[in-house]
Scaffold this motif. Structure first.
Motif, PDB file in Angstrom:
ATOM      1  N   TRP A   4       7.216  66.788   5.890  1.00 24.57           N
ATOM      2  CA  TRP A   4       7.555  65.397   6.192  1.00 24.57           C
ATOM      3  C   TRP A   4       7.205  65.061   7.632  1.00 24.57           C
ATOM      4  N   ALA A  15      15.294  62.142   7.013  1.00 20.03           N
ATOM      5  CA  ALA A  15      14.985  62.540   5.639  1.00 20.03           C
ATOM      6  C   ALA A  15      15.695  61.626   4.647  1.00 20.03           C
ATOM      7  N   GLU A  16      16.906  61.203   4.991  1.00 20.48           N
ATOM      8  CA  GLU A  16      17.657  60.307   4.115  1.00 20.48           C
ATOM      9  C   GLU A  16      16.933  58.961   3.976  1.00 20.48           C
ATOM     10  N   ARG A  18      13.708  58.423   4.328  1.00 17.15           N
ATOM     11  CA  ARG A  18      12.505  58.654   3.521  1.00 17.15           C
ATOM     12  C   ARG A  18      12.855  58.709   2.040  1.00 17.15           C
ATOM     13  N   GLN A  19      13.924  59.436   1.718  1.00 21.38           N
ATOM     14  CA  GLN A  19      14.334  59.574   0.321  1.00 21.38           C
ATOM     15  C   GLN A  19      14.705  58.217  -0.272  1.00 21.38           C
ATOM     16  N   ARG A  20      15.464  57.433   0.464  1.00 20.02           N
ATOM     17  CA  ARG A  20      15.863  56.108  -0.026  1.00 20.02           C
ATOM     18  C   ARG A  20      14.663  55.173  -0.157  1.00 20.02           C
ATOM     19  N   GLU A  23      12.873  56.114  -3.349  1.00 23.06           N
ATOM     20  CA  GLU A  23      13.638  55.622  -4.502  1.00 23.06           C
ATOM     21  C   GLU A  23      13.475  54.119  -4.670  1.00 23.06           C
ATOM     22  N   TRP A  49       4.948  59.622   1.596  1.00 29.65           N
ATOM     23  CA  TRP A  49       6.302  60.078   1.281  1.00 29.65           C
ATOM     24  C   TRP A  49       6.488  60.210  -0.227  1.00 29.65           C
ATOM     25  N   ALA A  53       7.275  63.652  -2.202  1.00 17.26           N
ATOM     26  CA  ALA A  53       8.457  63.754  -3.069  1.00 17.26           C
ATOM     27  C   ALA A  53       8.054  64.238  -4.465  1.00 17.26           C
ATOM     28  N   THR A  57       9.413  67.751  -6.142  1.00 12.37           N
ATOM     29  CA  THR A  57      10.166  67.775  -7.403  1.00 12.37           C
ATOM     30  C   THR A  57       9.409  68.478  -8.516  1.00 12.37           C
TER      31      THR A  57
END
Length: 118
Positions: A4, A15-16, A18-20, A23, A49, A53, A57
């Motif tokens: 990342w 990181a949070e 990026r994850q959001r 999503e 990103w 991801a 996964t």
């Protein structure tokens, strides 16, 4: 360094975040460009990103972030060991005032060590 952290976009994000963002891009009906603009990041950054991801996964082939981190660490260790090996394989130079054959004798010439005493 994680995979990342390799992202060269204008944002410096957690990181949070990026994850959001990933999503949000996947559930939104708008385009990725629109989602990226609303978050204040570039479209290419968001696409990177999303790709990362997918790899993490397992839905896309490639090195996961953990595998990438391990690979970087192993390559760094290899470079360190190769450097140490090069240093250890350098032949010793002769000391001033001594010939190389004198340096090769046990204890060195004229030191009294390694010589027979009768």
């Amino acid at each position: 360094m994680t995979a990342w952290e390799g992202c060269r976009c204008a944002c410096s994000s957690s990181a949070e975040f990026r994850q959001r963002a990933v999503e949000l891009a996947r559930v939104r009906t708008g385009s990725i460009r629109e989602v990226a603009e609303s978050l204040g990041i570039s479209e290419s950054c968001l696409r990177n990103w999303m790709s990362r991801a997918d790899i993490d996964t397992g839905s896309k082939p490639g090195l996961t972030s953990d595998e990438h981190k391990e690979l970087v660490e192993l390559r760094r260790e290899i470079r360190r060991l190769e450097t140490e090996n090069e240093i250890l394989n350098v032949p010793p130079r002769a000391s001033p005032g001594r010939t190389s054959s004198q340096n090769d004798l046990p204890g060195g010439a004229g030191t009294g060590r390694g010589q027979c005493s009768l």
